[in-house]
Scaffold this motif. Structure first.
Motif, short mmCIF file in Angstrom:
data_model
loop_
_atom_site.label_atom_id
_atom_site.label_comp_id
_atom_site.label_asym_id
_atom_site.label_seq_id
_atom_site.Cartn_x
_atom_site.Cartn_y
_atom_site.Cartn_z
N ALA A 64 -2.81 -2.75 0.36
CA ALA A 64 -3.40 -1.49 0.26
C ALA A 64 -4.22 -0.59 1.45
CB ALA A 64 -4.48 -1.49 -0.79
N GLY A 65 -4.62 -1.54 2.49
CA GLY A 65 -5.49 -0.94 3.76
C GLY A 65 -4.23 -0.74 4.41
N ILE A 66 -3.00 -0.95 4.48
CA ILE A 66 -2.19 -1.01 5.27
C ILE A 66 -1.38 0.30 4.89
CG2 ILE A 66 0.30 -1.51 6.32
CD1 ILE A 66 -0.51 -4.71 6.02
N GLU A 116 -1.75 7.49 5.32
CA GLU A 116 -2.14 8.58 5.01
C GLU A 116 -2.93 9.54 6.21
OE1 GLU A 116 -3.39 7.16 0.19
OE2 GLU A 116 -4.88 8.10 1.51
N PHE A 117 -3.40 8.72 7.12
CA PHE A 117 -3.93 9.37 8.36
C PHE A 117 -3.10 9.18 9.59
CE2 PHE A 117 -6.79 5.53 7.57
CZ PHE A 117 -6.22 4.88 8.53
N SER A 118 -1.85 9.09 9.27
CA SER A 118 -0.88 9.03 10.39
C SER A 118 -1.35 7.73 11.48
CB SER A 118 -0.79 10.28 11.12
OG SER A 118 -0.40 11.43 10.36
N GLY A 119 -1.64 6.74 10.77
CA GLY A 119 -1.84 5.43 11.68
C GLY A 119 -0.94 4.41 11.28
N SER A 120 -1.17 3.15 11.95
CA SER A 120 -0.41 2.07 11.51
C SER A 120 -1.16 0.96 11.45
CB SER A 120 0.69 1.93 12.72
OG SER A 120 0.28 1.56 13.86
N ALA A 121 -0.81 0.07 10.55
CA ALA A 121 -1.60 -1.27 10.49
C ALA A 121 -0.80 -2.48 10.16
CB ALA A 121 -2.46 -1.03 9.19
N LYS A 122 -1.21 -3.75 10.39
CA LYS A 122 -0.41 -4.83 10.02
C LYS A 122 -1.40 -5.89 9.67
CE LYS A 122 -0.74 -6.34 14.82
NZ LYS A 122 0.35 -6.87 16.02
N GLY A 124 -9.39 -2.59 0.21
CA GLY A 124 -8.56 -2.22 1.29
C GLY A 124 -8.58 -1.28 1.81
N TYR A 125 -8.19 -0.03 0.76
CA TYR A 125 -8.09 1.10 1.06
C TYR A 125 -9.41 1.84 1.73
CZ TYR A 125 -7.11 6.19 -0.05
OH TYR A 125 -7.10 7.74 0.06
N LEU A 126 -10.60 1.56 1.31
CA LEU A 126 -11.84 1.91 1.80
C LEU A 126 -12.23 1.40 3.40
CD1 LEU A 126 -14.57 3.26 1.65
CD2 LEU A 126 -15.48 1.31 0.34
N ALA A 127 -11.63 -0.13 3.56
CA ALA A 127 -11.77 -0.83 4.71
C ALA A 127 -11.22 0.47 6.01
CB ALA A 127 -11.54 -2.02 4.70
#
Length: 360
Positions: A78-80, A85-91, A303-306
């Motif tokens: 969910a965090g990834i 949504e804010f044009s970032g990337s996560a793994k 995860g979204y909030l984090a």
């Protein structure tokens, strides 16, 4: 484990506010005289610009307790997704075991890869402090979620719910199921898990109240967030304590393993199982009568909030100081509490009446 408040269900009736009181790693940063006591989160003395836009292209990394933990997987996925949504990337990266030092090498690698933020569910609040401080010295933001680090080793802690509420509510649930009488045991995750130990502390304190004088805590066992070990620990508890009437497992791995053992044994209907679990993993045990009631927040919201908190930190909108606010997408505005803690919201109680309303 973290469980969120946007869900249209009944929340625990005992909701109270509380910030985790965890020992610091020895840092000397203090809050200003305008703050309300206690040590300030690392970096909280820097100047924030709440009107600054979220930076584009932010690189986030989620470091769970262990990558094969189903609950942590829901949180991290969910965090990834939120980062997009804010044009970032996560793994997501991390160890396959939940030992105290297993996360250290991953932190070192993420520092070398120059991520903007590291989000960590700590297996041990102190074991990760050294490398996390090295990351912060290189301007990498640190957001703890689910299980906190020591306070001076991160900028923020995203707590799924009030730790006091979680701990005390576990005793209330098992007491209701046992009619206020009987021997009980706690099946925890690892012995060093910050969140587990904090919840257990409040459980033990709740048991001191006169209304729980009929309950006796006989053992705190550790399944190390491993399914098979938790299953075996459940079996061992029932063999060692023949008068055991209830098991509290404040871990999604532990409660599922305990329920699985009891559902296929002579103890079904005789030994209550409660704790923290996801509806999808516990549905069959609720429907077959093994488990009457358990609780959790929405791990997707955690995860979204984090993710949004890490973005706000990395963009300079907030520093982690008490009273600062930031926008967390669909979850709305959030306010930072004492010691850099942001609480998602009260957990939800699941039972046969409402479990089919939830799918996670």
């Amino acid at each position: 484990m973290t469980v969120r408040s946007r869900m249209p269900v009944r929340a625990l009736a005992t909701a109270t506010a509380l910030a985790l009181g965890l020992a610091a790693c020895g840092g000397t940063t203090k809050k200003s005289s305008e703050d309300s006591g206690g040590a300030a989160p690392a970096g909280a003395t820097a100047k924030a610009d709440p009107n600054a836009p979220l930076k584009k292209g932010l690189k986030l990394a989620f470091l769970p307790k262990q990558v094969n933990n189903p609950y942590e997987k829901i949180v991290d996925d969910a965090g990834i997704a939120a980062a997009g949504e804010f044009s970032g990337s996560a793994k997501e990266v991390g160890p396959s075991d939940a030992s105290a030092s297993s996360q250290v090498s991953y932190i070192n690698t993420l520092i070398q890869q120059q991520h903007d933020a590291i989000l960590i569910a700590a297996n041990d609040e102190n074991a990760v402090c050294g490398p996390l401080k090295q990351a912060m010295a290189k301007k990498i933001k640190i957001v703890a979620y689910d299980s906190d680090t020591a306070k001076d080793c991160r900028n923020l802690f995203i707590n799924q719910a009030s730790s006091e509420e979680i701990g005390r509510s576990q005793i209330k649930m098992v007491s209701e199921q046992l009619g206020g009488k009987g021997d009980i045991a706690i099946l925890s995750a690892t012995a060093n898990a910050t969140n587990q130990n904090t919840w257990i502390k409040f459980m033990q304190d709740e048991l001191k109240k006169p209304e729980y004088s009929g309950l006796k805590l006989v053992k705190v066992a550790y399944g190390d967030d491993d399914d098979q070990k938790s299953f075996q620990q459940t079996q061992g508890l029932l063999q060692a304590y023949p008068n055991l009437k209830g098991i509290i497992a404040p871990t999604t791995v532990g409660i599922a393993a305990a329920a699985r053992y009891i559902s296929g044994s002579k103890y079904k209907g005789k030994v209550a199982v409660t704790g923290l679990g996801t509806p999808d993993q516990m549905r069959k045990f609720v429907k077959d009568g093994t488990v009457k009631q358990f609780a959790l927040w929405n791990p997707k919201d955690l995860g979204y909030l984090a993710s949004y908190a890490a973005a706000a930190l990395s963009s300079g909108q907030i520093t982690g100081a008490q009273g600062q606010t930031f926008k967390a997408g669909k979850l709305g505005d959030r306010t930072i509490g004492a010691d850099g803690e942001v609480i998602l919201g009260p957990p939800t109680v699941f039972d046969a009446k409402n479990i089919d309303e939830f799918h996670f």
